[in-house]
Design an enzyme around this catalytic site. Structure first.
Site, PDB file in Angstrom:
ATOM      1  N   GLY A 515       7.339  53.909 -10.023  1.00 57.59           N
ATOM      2  CA  GLY A 515       7.588  52.467 -10.069  1.00 57.59           C
ATOM      3  C   GLY A 515       9.046  52.165  -9.820  1.00 57.59           C
ATOM      4  O   GLY A 515       9.926  52.993 -10.063  1.00 57.59           O
ATOM      5  N   GLY A 517      12.075  48.986 -10.093  1.00 63.64           N
ATOM      6  CA  GLY A 517      12.347  47.691 -10.690  1.00 63.64           C
ATOM      7  C   GLY A 517      13.815  47.378 -10.612  1.00 63.64           C
ATOM      8  O   GLY A 517      14.625  48.231 -10.232  1.00 63.64           O
ATOM      9  N   GLY A 518      14.146  46.158 -10.973  1.00 61.94           N
ATOM     10  CA  GLY A 518      15.529  45.723 -10.915  1.00 61.94           C
ATOM     11  C   GLY A 518      16.442  46.558 -11.787  1.00 61.94           C
ATOM     12  O   GLY A 518      17.618  46.744 -11.493  1.00 61.94           O
ATOM     13  N   PHE A 519      15.887  47.075 -12.848  1.00 62.84           N
ATOM     14  CA  PHE A 519      16.716  47.845 -13.777  1.00 62.84           C
ATOM     15  C   PHE A 519      16.904  49.275 -13.315  1.00 62.84           C
ATOM     16  O   PHE A 519      17.769  49.988 -13.794  1.00 62.84           O
ATOM     17  CB  PHE A 519      16.041  47.876 -15.150  1.00 62.84           C
ATOM     18  CG  PHE A 519      14.734  48.599 -15.079  1.00 62.84           C
ATOM     19  CD1 PHE A 519      14.692  49.964 -15.331  1.00 62.84           C
ATOM     20  CD2 PHE A 519      13.577  47.940 -14.718  1.00 62.84           C
ATOM     21  CE1 PHE A 519      13.489  50.637 -15.216  1.00 62.84           C
ATOM     22  CE2 PHE A 519      12.395  48.621 -14.609  1.00 62.84           C
ATOM     23  CZ  PHE A 519      12.335  49.968 -14.847  1.00 62.84           C
ATOM     24  N   GLY A 520      16.017  49.760 -12.422  1.00 60.67           N
ATOM     25  CA  GLY A 520      16.042  51.168 -12.039  1.00 60.67           C
ATOM     26  C   GLY A 520      14.627  51.634 -11.742  1.00 60.67           C
ATOM     27  O   GLY A 520      13.733  50.824 -11.503  1.00 60.67           O
ATOM     28  N   VAL A 522      11.039  54.115 -12.364  1.00 60.75           N
ATOM     29  CA  VAL A 522      10.191  54.783 -13.351  1.00 60.75           C
ATOM     30  C   VAL A 522       9.679  56.074 -12.717  1.00 60.75           C
ATOM     31  O   VAL A 522       9.192  56.059 -11.580  1.00 60.75           O
ATOM     32  CB  VAL A 522       9.003  53.893 -13.763  1.00 60.75           C
ATOM     33  CG1 VAL A 522       8.164  54.594 -14.821  1.00 60.75           C
ATOM     34  CG2 VAL A 522       9.493  52.553 -14.269  1.00 60.75           C
ATOM     35  N   LYS A 537      11.620  55.758 -17.830  1.00 60.31           N
ATOM     36  CA  LYS A 537      12.254  54.570 -17.250  1.00 60.31           C
ATOM     37  C   LYS A 537      13.761  54.741 -17.370  1.00 60.31           C
ATOM     38  O   LYS A 537      14.322  54.798 -18.467  1.00 60.31           O
ATOM     39  CB  LYS A 537      11.791  53.330 -18.011  1.00 60.31           C
ATOM     40  CG  LYS A 537      12.186  52.041 -17.348  1.00 60.31           C
ATOM     41  CD  LYS A 537      11.393  50.875 -17.891  1.00 60.31           C
ATOM     42  CE  LYS A 537      12.126  50.220 -19.043  1.00 60.31           C
ATOM     43  NZ  LYS A 537      11.467  48.980 -19.478  1.00 60.31           N
ATOM     44  N   ASP A 634       5.472  37.870 -19.949  1.00 57.61           N
ATOM     45  CA  ASP A 634       5.155  38.279 -18.579  1.00 57.61           C
ATOM     46  C   ASP A 634       3.801  38.978 -18.552  1.00 57.61           C
ATOM     47  O   ASP A 634       3.671  40.094 -18.049  1.00 57.61           O
ATOM     48  CB  ASP A 634       6.262  39.170 -18.021  1.00 57.61           C
ATOM     49  CG  ASP A 634       6.205  39.265 -16.489  1.00 57.61           C
ATOM     50  OD1 ASP A 634       5.495  38.438 -15.867  1.00 57.61           O
ATOM     51  OD2 ASP A 634       6.850  40.151 -15.925  1.00 57.61           O
TER      52      ASP A 634
END
Ligand SMILES: *[C@@H]1O[C@H](CO)[C@@H](O)[C@H](O)[C@H]1NC(C)=O
Ligand SMILES: *[C@@H]1O[C@H](CO)[C@@H](O)[C@H](O)[C@H]1NC(C)=O
Ligand SMILES: *[C@@H]1O[C@H](CO)[C@@H](O)[C@H](O)[C@H]1NC(C)=O
Ligand SMILES: *[C@@H]1O[C@H](CO)[C@@H](O)[C@H](O)[C@H]1NC(C)=O
Ligand SMILES: *[C@@H]1O[C@H](CO)[C@@H](O)[C@H](O)[C@H]1NC(C)=O
Ligand SMILES: *[C@@H]1O[C@H](CO)[C@@H](O)[C@H](O)[C@H]1NC(C)=O
Ligand SMILES: *[C@@H]1O[C@H](CO)[C@@H](O)[C@H](O)[C@H]1NC(C)=O
Ligand SMILES: *[C@@H]1O[C@H](CO)[C@@H](O)[C@H](O)[C@H]1NC(C)=O
Ligand SMILES: *[C@@H]1O[C@H](CO)[C@@H](O)[C@H](O)[C@H]1NC(C)=O
Length: 856
Positions: A515, A517-520, A522, A537, A634
């Site tokens: 995965g 995502g904006g944070f980094g 997975v 994550k 969310d």
């Protein structure tokens, strides 16, 4: 310079007894009516008694007339035939101070002027300044210049705070070679916090900032309007003798409507009965179908801040509910409020409410020049545009205003004085022949002590306010708990070294990524010699997620949030500034992976029901099973993960934050709307205020995703079908369910199960949170649908959520029992209405911030 201080005590009688028999919402504790220069006490046309300041000749020094005199007007305009204008004036040649001894707190100070030739004094030659304690109210003021053709006399109103010294000095200082005069002085107490609060912060228009009004700020009332109605005289006010003018003179544009309904309105503890009289709230101005907005224009001096108080009350029978009428407010062409919704603010239909804004009126060229400042209300149809469905968007493209007050605020040096008003004609100022010499300047102090207090009525209203407040806050407690926790992660949570994580993910190898995502990213990882599969994550170093959020998430997930239907945290790694969270690996990925756009085999109906029940239980736990209410924010099919045994686990409820605490006016949980397109609660979208019912809405979308096997938003479909929530709700209403269900499910669903499921989803998508079931209800209904499906004919005990589409036969107690944001149904004038406390939802303490999901 000799100063003679003269004290005298007036025991003024309160005039309430002579007014009408209906109890006033406010009974003054201090009330001074001084008829300056009058020969004797007089009663005005409203039966109020004005005392004279020449009432006590024995106390006056022999040279009293050296600095002041009383005089009668040599002309009397027929339009000005009222006390105190008709009864003479005090003419003051030197600095002259009235000293009033009054209780501490905010007071109205009203000065009455009728500019006329008084016994030889030329009205064109009067210029003077007025101060109240240290505050300058008027500077080099000409009453003659201030009056207009239509109103030959002048009443100036100020709001002044009297401090613990209990002294209010009102000083008149003539300009050189000039004189001062005054016809009347009125001093009146007001309810605490009506206009000046302890440290009252008000939204500063056009800036992301606040303005503080406190005890040292003086206010001058410039406009007080009964919008859309007629003049409301002082005796029709709520006990403070305020005058509410018609707004006709300030309206820009044409064809506006002025709805008026002679109905009872429900005052609240936030908008007590003294805020404005009923007639102000039951008259209004709204747009006609020709206009784009409601506009007014007010001349204001630049160089000052102004307080705008807008009074609202929805009185029209067709504008009953939240979202029925939503509009934006602009002051001086700057946005003051986005998406104003009177019903939401006030708590209901025919509940009054007011809102304050401060505007900085600037003009670099001429500091104190007058300019026209506009007030504009224009409909906000944004929600309508976004959701492309009138049932979700605001129903009436219109705006409303019922009352308006505009105050000038004292500047940094406490001055309210603008430059002198222009004289209509250039009259030469002759040297005055004032009786007696000019050298002596003697301050003549009058101390008026008012020792009257009427408190019984105040007590009554406090109790009423208390009851209202209790009612309005009913059920709030469950929603306002706040976490302060900072306890260390429990033993359940492992602490990894970075080496272990690297080992588990083959040094964060690309092929392990499951995965982004904006944070980094997975990663999939293998721990304990490959015996445990995990999801790792890893926060990107450039990610905005700070260390504090990281720690909060660890803490929330590890020790507080343990549930079969929540993804569990195995551990974390903060080694070498890394911020890594390690979760259980969910072998079967996301729910969406098994619904559409996928190679996976379609899930059978009963499995889908099981998954929905599991996810609902997870959310229910977040909402009510924990010590703190957590709103996921969310909810969507990619945030529902499935483990190897197809057990549903809600993910991404991570970053819980402490929201604001009730009571203060500071922050509320109002952030930019986050969440995923197609799932966001329209109420949340519009208000930016979050409730558990926002999650219920999103879950309703998930339920339809499960039933229809299509995305929440599919832009490739014909317009009526793009938005799943809208399309599916409409199909439910029309009872065309067969047409929307996933073709793969054909023949699998028992009809009764289908109707339970669809009705539940439909109700989850109701436009008002109040009308939606709680997650607990959702779980019960889904379980009952599953039982029906399993062929067990009898209804499950306790599944008491009768859902009838198009009829509101929901079980009220059930719905209202657990809701923090809902009060009870109130009955007013025989009309039952639900009252949302969403205006109070800013007290919601905890919310879950979006973190980019594992499986996105
Ligand atoms: C007031 O005026 C009178 C005469 O006009 C004069 O005798 C007296 O001293 C004055 N008093 C004061 C206090 O100036
Ligand atoms: C007021 O007095 C001045 C000077 O005595 C005079 O010129 C003027 O006409 C008077 N105004 C009125 C309205 O009497
Ligand atoms: C007061 O205002 C008048 C008229 O505008 C002006 O002529 C006069 O100089 C002013 N006096 C002071 C002290 O500002
Ligand atoms: C404002 O003044 C009132 C009355 O003097 C006093 O009770 C109150 O404490 C003051 N508030 C502040 C913030 O100074
Ligand atoms: C009142 O507000 C002003 C600025 O708005 C501030 O300078 C002053 O310190 C405040 N006074 C009190 C007593 O809070
Ligand atoms: C307002 O309420 C009072 C008392 O309940 C009632 O007597 C009166 O008729 C009501 N007025 C209107 C206009 O509904
Ligand atoms: C405006 O509203 C009036 C009734 O309020 C209606 O008769 C008229 O047809 C409307 N005009 C337009 C252009 O919609
Ligand atoms: C208000 O306007 C003045 C003049 O432009 C400016 O100096 C001042 O900073 C403004 N006040 C605020 C709070 O922005
Ligand atoms: C005001 O005084 C009147 C008469 O004493 C009383 O009936 C009424 O309840 C009082 N109202 C308040 C708000 O105190």
């Amino acid at each position: 310079m000799a100063t003679i201080t003269l004290l005298f005590f007036l025991f003024l009688q309160l005039i309430t007894a002579t007014i009408s028999t209906t109890p006033l919402p406010y009974n003054a504790t201090v009330y001074v009516l001084l008829n300056c220069g009058a020969q004797s006490a007089t009663t005005d046309e409203t039966d109020r008694r004005w005392d004279t300041d020449t009432h006590f000749p024995n106390f006056l020094p022999s040279d009293f007339s050296n600095i002041s005199t009383t005089a009668t007007a040599s002309e009397q305009d027929p339009s000005v035939n009222r006390v105190p204008y008709t009864t003479g004036a005090r003419i003051m040649k030197s600095r002259f101070t009235y000293t009033f001894r009054v209780s501490p707190g905010a007071k109205f100070l009203r000065l009455y002027f009728y500019p006329a030739n008084y016994s030889g004094f030329n009205k064109a030659e009067s210029f003077f300044s007025v101060t109240a304690n240290h505050l300058t109210l008027l500077r080099n003021f000409s009453a003659l210049a201030a009056v207009t053709d239509s109103s030959k006399a002048l009443r100036k109103e100020f709001v002044i705070n009297v401090d613990e010294t209990q002294i209010l000095d009102v000083t008149f200082s003539p300009s050189p070679n000039s004189y001062a005069f005054v016809n009347g002085i009125e001093i009146l107490s007001m309810p605490t916090n009506l206009y000046i609060h302890g440290n009252h912060r008000i939204k500063l228009v056009g800036q992301n900032d606040f303005f503080y009004i406190n005890n040292s700020t003086a206010l001058e009332t410039l406009y007080r309007l009964n919008v859309g109605g007629n003049l409301v005289g002082s005796t029709e006010d709520t006990g403070m003798y305020r005058v509410w003018d018609s707004d006709d003179a300030f309206v820009v544009g044409y064809g506006y409507q002025t709805p008026h309904f002679d109905v009872n309105i429900t005052y609240t503890s936030e908008t007590p009965p003294y805020s404005a009289p009923r007639i102000v709230y039951t008259t209004s101005r709204t747009m006609s179908n020709h206009s784009q907005s409601l506009d007014w224009e007010f001349p204001l001096n630049s160089g000052f801040y102004y307080l705008f108080r807008l009074h609202f009350c929805e009185i029209q029978p067709e504008v009953l509910e939240v979202n029925d009428r939503v509009f934006d407010i602009y002051i001086g062409n700057q946005m003051a409020e986005r998406a104003a919704d009177v019903v939401e603010w006030s708590g209901g239909w025919r509940f009054p409410v007011y809102r304050d804004y401060v505007v900085n009126v600037t003009n670099p060229d001429d500091r104190r020049n007058k300019q026209s400042i506009t007030l504009q209300l224009s409909p906000n149809m944004e929600t309508k545009a976004v959701y492309a469905d009138a049932t979700l968007g605001s129903a009436y493209s219109n705006a409303i205003l019922n009352g308006l007050e505009i105050f000038k605020l004292g500047d940094a040096i406490g001055s309210l004085a603008a430059s002198n008003h222009e004289l209509p004609s250039e009259a030469p100022i002759a040297s005055l022949a004032f009786p007696n010499n000019k050298k002596k300047r003697i301050s003549w102090h009058i101390i008026v002590a008012i020792i009257t207090g009427v408190t019984s009525g105040i007590a009554f209203f406090s109790i009423l306010g208390f009851l209202i407040s209790r009612r309005r806050n009913g059920g709030k407690d469950s929603g306002t708990s706040v976490t302060k926790s900072s306890s260390p992660p429990s033993d359940l949570c492992r602490h990894f070294l970075i080496a272990e994580i690297k080992n588990a993910t083959d040094n964060f190898d690309e092929k392990f990524v499951i995965g982004y995502g904006g944070f980094g990213n997975v990663y999939k990882g293998y721990l304990d010699n490959g015996t445990t599969t995990v999801a790792v994550k890893r926060s990107n170093p450039s990610s905005k997620q700070g260390i504090r959020e990281f720690q909060t998430e660890i803490e929330m997930l590890s020790s507080k949030l343990r549930h079969r239907h929540l993804v569990s945290l195995i551990g974390y790694c903060d080694d070498k500034n890394e911020m890594i969270l390690v979760y259980d690996y969910m072998a079967n990925g996301t729910l969406r992976d098994h619904l559409y756009n996928t190679d996976n085999a379609p899930l059978p109906w009963k499995k889908r029901l099981d998954i929905c029940i599991g996810a609902a239980k997870g959310l229910c736990y977040l909402h009510s099973g924990t010590k703190h209410m957590i709103i996921h924010r969310d909810v969507k099919s990619t945030n529902i993960l499935l483990d190897d045994k197809w057990v549903a686990k809600v993910s991404d409820f991570g970053l819980s934050k402490v929201g604001s605490v009730g009571g203060t006016d500071i922050t509320h949980v109002s952030t930019a709307v986050k969440g995923s397109f197609g799932y966001v609660d329209p109420e949340y979208y519009k208000r930016q205020r979050l409730t558990v019912k926002s999650d219920v809405y999103s879950f309703g979308v998930v339920l339809f995703e499960v039933l229809c096997a299509r995305p929440a938003i599919n832009p490739n479909l014909p317009s009526g079908q793009v938005n799943l929530a809208e399309w599916a709700s409409r199909s439910c209403k029309k009872r065309e369910l067969e047409e929307i269900i996933d073709p793969n499910l054909k023949g699998q669903i028992a009809p009764e199960c289908l109707s339970k499921f669809a009705e539940l989803a439909y109700h989850c998508l109701r436009k008002e949170g109040v009308q939606r079931p709680s997650m607990g209800d959702v779980v019960k209904t889904l379980e009952s649908a599953l039982q029906v499906q399993e062929g067990e004919d009898h209804e499950v005990e306790g599944s008491s959520f009768p859902l009838i589409i198009n009829g509101d036969a929901m079980n009220e107690d059930e719905i209202f029992s657990d809701l923090s944001e809902v009060e009870r149904k109130l009955t007013s004038n025989g009309i039952s209405m639900s009252v949302s406390r969403s205006a109070k939802v800013n007290n919601v303490a905890l919310f879950s911030e979006i973190i980019t999901p594992l499986g996105r």
